[in-house]
Write a protein that holds these residues in place. Structure first.
Motif, PDB file in Angstrom:
ATOM      1  N   LEU A  31       0.862  -1.193   0.000  1.00 38.51           N
ATOM      2  CA  LEU A  31       0.000   0.000   0.000  1.00 38.51           C
ATOM      3  C   LEU A  31       0.897   1.242   0.000  1.00 38.51           C
ATOM      4  N   ILE A  32       0.611   2.204  -0.909  1.00 36.21           N
ATOM      5  CA  ILE A  32       1.415   3.427  -0.852  1.00 36.21           C
ATOM      6  C   ILE A  32       0.611   4.643  -0.434  1.00 36.21           C
ATOM      7  N   GLY A  33      -0.671   4.579  -0.518  1.00 35.79           N
ATOM      8  CA  GLY A  33      -1.427   5.751  -0.094  1.00 35.79           C
ATOM      9  C   GLY A  33      -2.918   5.490  -0.157  1.00 35.79           C
ATOM     10  N   ALA A  34      -3.666   6.327   0.547  1.00 40.68           N
ATOM     11  CA  ALA A  34      -5.115   6.192   0.527  1.00 40.68           C
ATOM     12  C   ALA A  34      -5.724   7.569   0.607  1.00 40.68           C
ATOM     13  N   GLY A  35      -6.922   7.686   0.132  1.00 42.19           N
ATOM     14  CA  GLY A  35      -7.597   8.979   0.178  1.00 42.19           C
ATOM     15  C   GLY A  35      -9.087   8.783   0.084  1.00 42.19           C
ATOM     16  N   TRP A  36      -9.748   9.785  -0.426  1.00 37.77           N
ATOM     17  CA  TRP A  36     -11.206   9.811  -0.467  1.00 37.77           C
ATOM     18  C   TRP A  36     -11.782   8.859  -1.512  1.00 37.77           C
ATOM     19  N   GLU A  37     -11.058   8.741  -2.634  1.00 35.73           N
ATOM     20  CA  GLU A  37     -11.592   7.940  -3.746  1.00 35.73           C
ATOM     21  C   GLU A  37     -11.210   6.476  -3.694  1.00 35.73           C
ATOM     22  N   GLY A  38     -10.100   6.176  -3.025  1.00 37.33           N
ATOM     23  CA  GLY A  38      -9.669   4.792  -3.021  1.00 37.33           C
ATOM     24  C   GLY A  38      -8.318   4.599  -2.385  1.00 37.33           C
ATOM     25  N   GLU A  39      -7.696   3.461  -2.730  1.00 38.07           N
ATOM     26  CA  GLU A  39      -6.362   3.142  -2.207  1.00 38.07           C
ATOM     27  C   GLU A  39      -5.408   2.950  -3.372  1.00 38.07           C
ATOM     28  N   ARG A  52       4.532  -0.568 -11.110  1.00 34.21           N
ATOM     29  CA  ARG A  52       3.529   0.447 -11.469  1.00 34.21           C
ATOM     30  C   ARG A  52       2.753   0.840 -10.210  1.00 34.21           C
ATOM     31  N   ALA A  53       1.900   1.850 -10.355  1.00 32.47           N
ATOM     32  CA  ALA A  53       0.986   2.201  -9.272  1.00 32.47           C
ATOM     33  C   ALA A  53      -0.421   1.822  -9.722  1.00 32.47           C
ATOM     34  N   ALA A  54      -1.213   1.281  -8.791  1.00 37.15           N
ATOM     35  CA  ALA A  54      -2.603   0.935  -9.125  1.00 37.15           C
ATOM     36  C   ALA A  54      -3.533   1.626  -8.139  1.00 37.15           C
ATOM     37  N   LYS A  55      -4.459   2.418  -8.684  1.00 34.15           N
ATOM     38  CA  LYS A  55      -5.443   3.063  -7.829  1.00 34.15           C
ATOM     39  C   LYS A  55      -6.736   2.254  -7.869  1.00 34.15           C
ATOM     40  N   PHE A  56      -7.128   1.728  -6.731  1.00 31.17           N
ATOM     41  CA  PHE A  56      -8.361   0.953  -6.604  1.00 31.17           C
ATOM     42  C   PHE A  56      -9.453   1.890  -6.116  1.00 31.17           C
ATOM     43  N   VAL A  84       2.156  15.502 -15.196  1.00 25.29           N
ATOM     44  CA  VAL A  84       1.040  14.570 -14.986  1.00 25.29           C
ATOM     45  C   VAL A  84       1.539  13.123 -15.082  1.00 25.29           C
ATOM     46  N   ILE A  85       1.060  12.237 -14.205  1.00 22.22           N
ATOM     47  CA  ILE A  85       1.454  10.824 -14.271  1.00 22.22           C
ATOM     48  C   ILE A  85       0.937  10.192 -15.566  1.00 22.22           C
ATOM     49  N   GLN A  86       1.699   9.225 -16.059  1.00 16.53           N
ATOM     50  CA  GLN A  86       1.351   8.545 -17.312  1.00 16.53           C
ATOM     51  C   GLN A  86       0.375   7.402 -17.042  1.00 16.53           C
ATOM     52  N   VAL A 104      -4.098   1.627 -13.678  1.00 20.95           N
ATOM     53  CA  VAL A 104      -2.644   1.434 -13.607  1.00 20.95           C
ATOM     54  C   VAL A 104      -1.937   2.626 -14.231  1.00 20.95           C
ATOM     55  N   SER A 105      -0.994   3.180 -13.483  1.00 20.51           N
ATOM     56  CA  SER A 105      -0.235   4.306 -14.020  1.00 20.51           C
ATOM     57  C   SER A 105       1.234   4.137 -13.657  1.00 20.51           C
ATOM     58  N   GLU A 106       2.005   5.069 -14.128  1.00 19.72           N
ATOM     59  CA  GLU A 106       3.431   5.065 -13.767  1.00 19.72           C
ATOM     60  C   GLU A 106       3.551   5.170 -12.247  1.00 19.72           C
ATOM     61  N   TYR A 107       4.566   4.515 -11.700  1.00 22.86           N
ATOM     62  CA  TYR A 107       4.820   4.602 -10.270  1.00 22.86           C
ATOM     63  C   TYR A 107       5.820   5.732 -10.039  1.00 22.86           C
ATOM     64  N   VAL A 108       5.439   6.691  -9.221  1.00 25.41           N
ATOM     65  CA  VAL A 108       6.311   7.845  -8.994  1.00 25.41           C
ATOM     66  C   VAL A 108       7.094   7.656  -7.701  1.00 25.41           C
ATOM     67  N   GLU A 109       8.403   7.629  -7.823  1.00 24.71           N
ATOM     68  CA  GLU A 109       9.228   7.548  -6.625  1.00 24.71           C
ATOM     69  C   GLU A 109       9.491   8.958  -6.132  1.00 24.71           C
ATOM     70  N   THR A 156      -1.313  19.516  -0.979  1.00 23.60           N
ATOM     71  CA  THR A 156       0.029  18.955  -0.782  1.00 23.60           C
ATOM     72  C   THR A 156       0.071  17.425  -0.688  1.00 23.60           C
ATOM     73  N   ASP A 157      -1.087  16.756  -0.575  1.00 23.96           N
ATOM     74  CA  ASP A 157      -1.087  15.284  -0.600  1.00 23.96           C
ATOM     75  C   ASP A 157      -1.272  14.745  -2.009  1.00 23.96           C
ATOM     76  N   ASN A 158      -1.476  15.633  -2.964  1.00 19.30           N
ATOM     77  CA  ASN A 158      -1.635  15.192  -4.352  1.00 19.30           C
ATOM     78  C   ASN A 158      -0.449  15.617  -5.217  1.00 19.30           C
ATOM     79  N   ILE A 159       0.620  16.040  -4.570  1.00 19.74           N
ATOM     80  CA  ILE A 159       1.824  16.473  -5.294  1.00 19.74           C
ATOM     81  C   ILE A 159       3.005  15.670  -4.772  1.00 19.74           C
ATOM     82  N   ILE A 160       3.724  15.024  -5.675  1.00 19.54           N
ATOM     83  CA  ILE A 160       4.889  14.228  -5.283  1.00 19.54           C
ATOM     84  C   ILE A 160       6.158  14.957  -5.727  1.00 19.54           C
ATOM     85  N   VAL A 161       7.079  15.132  -4.781  1.00 20.95           N
ATOM     86  CA  VAL A 161       8.378  15.760  -5.093  1.00 20.95           C
ATOM     87  C   VAL A 161       9.332  14.632  -5.470  1.00 20.95           C
TER      88      VAL A 161
HETATM   89  N1  LIG Z   1       1.342   7.070  -9.406  1.00 19.16           N
HETATM   90  C1  LIG Z   1       1.674   7.132  -8.113  1.00 19.16           C
HETATM   91  N2  LIG Z   1       2.929   6.863  -7.712  1.00 19.16           N
HETATM   92  C2  LIG Z   1       3.257   6.908  -6.395  1.00 19.16           C
HETATM   93  N3  LIG Z   1       2.394   7.218  -5.405  1.00 19.16           N
HETATM   94  C3  LIG Z   1       1.125   7.492  -5.733  1.00 19.16           C
HETATM   95  C4  LIG Z   1       0.692   7.477  -7.101  1.00 19.16           C
HETATM   96  N4  LIG Z   1      -0.611   7.779  -7.122  1.00 19.16           N
HETATM   97  C5  LIG Z   1      -0.980   7.995  -5.850  1.00 19.16           C
HETATM   98  N5  LIG Z   1       0.040   7.836  -5.000  1.00 19.16           N
HETATM   99  C6  LIG Z   1      -0.004   7.957  -3.526  1.00 19.16           C
HETATM  100  O1  LIG Z   1      -1.277   7.502  -3.075  1.00 19.16           O
HETATM  101  C7  LIG Z   1      -1.994   8.538  -2.396  1.00 19.16           C
HETATM  102  C8  LIG Z   1      -3.490   8.437  -2.731  1.00 19.16           C
HETATM  103  O2  LIG Z   1      -3.661   8.557  -4.124  1.00 19.16           O
HETATM  104  P1  LIG Z   1      -4.730   9.559  -4.734  1.00 19.16           P
HETATM  105  O3  LIG Z   1      -4.746   9.351  -6.200  1.00 19.16           O
HETATM  106  O4  LIG Z   1      -4.420  10.945  -4.230  1.00 19.16           O
HETATM  107  O5  LIG Z   1      -6.068   8.982  -4.090  1.00 19.16           O
HETATM  108  P2  LIG Z   1      -7.327   9.695  -3.425  1.00 19.16           P
HETATM  109  O6  LIG Z   1      -8.216  10.159  -4.548  1.00 19.16           O
HETATM  110  O7  LIG Z   1      -7.993   8.596  -2.702  1.00 19.16           O
HETATM  111  O8  LIG Z   1      -6.826  10.845  -2.574  1.00 19.16           O
HETATM  112  C9  LIG Z   1      -1.322   9.832  -2.846  1.00 19.16           C
HETATM  113  O9  LIG Z   1      -1.460  10.840  -1.868  1.00 19.16           O
HETATM  114  C10 LIG Z   1       0.114   9.382  -3.029  1.00 19.16           C
HETATM  115  O10 LIG Z   1       0.772   9.327  -1.781  1.00 19.16           O
END
Ligand SMILES: Nc1ncnc2c1ncn2[C@@H]1O[C@H](COP(=O)(O)OP(=O)(O)O)[C@@H](O)[C@H]1O
Ligand SMILES: [Mg+2]
Length: 246
Positions: A31-39, A52-56, A84-86, A104-109, A156-161
């Protein structure tokens, strides 16, 4: 009920275990993150080993798969925008007898901007650093606005540095669909950008004492003043590149 018909179950976490196979093609890593829409999970493509990254999507946030389809199309439209992520593909699995889509999208480190800011001295950036952050954000979002699109959920939770030096290498995740693109949505992005800058340099607690240059950008967070000055992210970028220090 099975098959996605009838009443939708409310799901607020999937708790998938590492190693789980997905759609015969991927393996779940963590698991790398969770929010309002999913994990969002890190996954590995079985045939290539590529990460890759997968948003469920939680089913209640994705009725008739509309959210996922809209998100995929928007990522595709913005595929040439470097901030923008691919997008790769979409799959559906069955979870508690109902369909769950993952995108499925690119995984951002990198590090979330929120975490990056928390570990700065005094939990904030200097005005000069903040302006570099704002400049990188504004240039990236300019490429979205130039396509007459908007992000819709800039915080700031939707922006990756990914890395930073003088400039910041940033990626945006998680766009939100409010309505068909309108000038208001673009202007809200500009407002959110300035809000991020305002918070990054210390927020309300430090605003009164910050430099006139920073105040000229924040405009006291007054919507109408900001919109008069910066109608799009491009205008804001221009301003930052040509402003004069007092
Ligand atoms: N492509 C990605 N690569 C790496 N981490 C990601 C990626 N997409 C999302 N994340 C991580 O997962 C968290 C939740 O994803 P997000 O798309 O913001 O879901 P939500 O709509 O539920 O907020 C993000 O805050 C980030 O930490
Ligand atoms: Mg999010």
């Amino acid at each position: 009920m099975a098959g996605g018909h009838g009443k939708r179950l409310y799901i607020d976490s999937f708790d998938f275990l590492p190693g789980r196979k997905l759609a015969g093609k991927y393996e779940l890593v963590s698991l790398i993150g969770a929010g309002w829409e999913g994990e969002v999970y890190e996954i590995r493509e079985l045939s290539t080993g590529i990460t890759r990254a997968a948003k469920f999507f939680f089913p209640q946030r994705n009725p008739k798969n509309r959210t996922a389809i809209w998100y995929a199309k928007k990522l595709h439209k913005l595929r040439h925008s470097p901030i923008v992520i691919q997008y790769q593909t979409q799959e559906t699995i069955t979870f508690r007898r109902q369909p769950v889509t993952f995108l499925v999208s690119e995984y951002v480190e990198g590090e979330l901007l929120s975490d990056f800011l928390k570990r700065q001295p005094g939990k904030r950036l200097s005005v000069f650093e903040g302006m570099h952050l704002l400049h990188s954000l504004a240039s990236g979002i300019e490429s979205i606005h130039n396509l007459r699109e908007y992000h819709g959920d800039l915080h700031t939770d939707n922006i990756i540095v990914r890395r930073y030096g003088l400039g910041f290498d940033l990626k945006l995740v998680d766009m939100f669909q409010w309505a068909a693109p309108k000038q208001e949505n673009i202007q809200q992005d500009v407002f959110d950008l300035i809000r991020i800058f305002y918070d990054a340099i210390g927020g309300a607690k430090h605003y009164a004492k910050c430099s006139p240059e920073a105040k000229a950008i924040c405009c006291g967070l007054k919507h109408n003043l900001i919109l008069k000055k910066f109608r799009t992210a491009g205008r804001l970028r221009d301003y930052l590149e040509t402003m004069l220090w007092g």
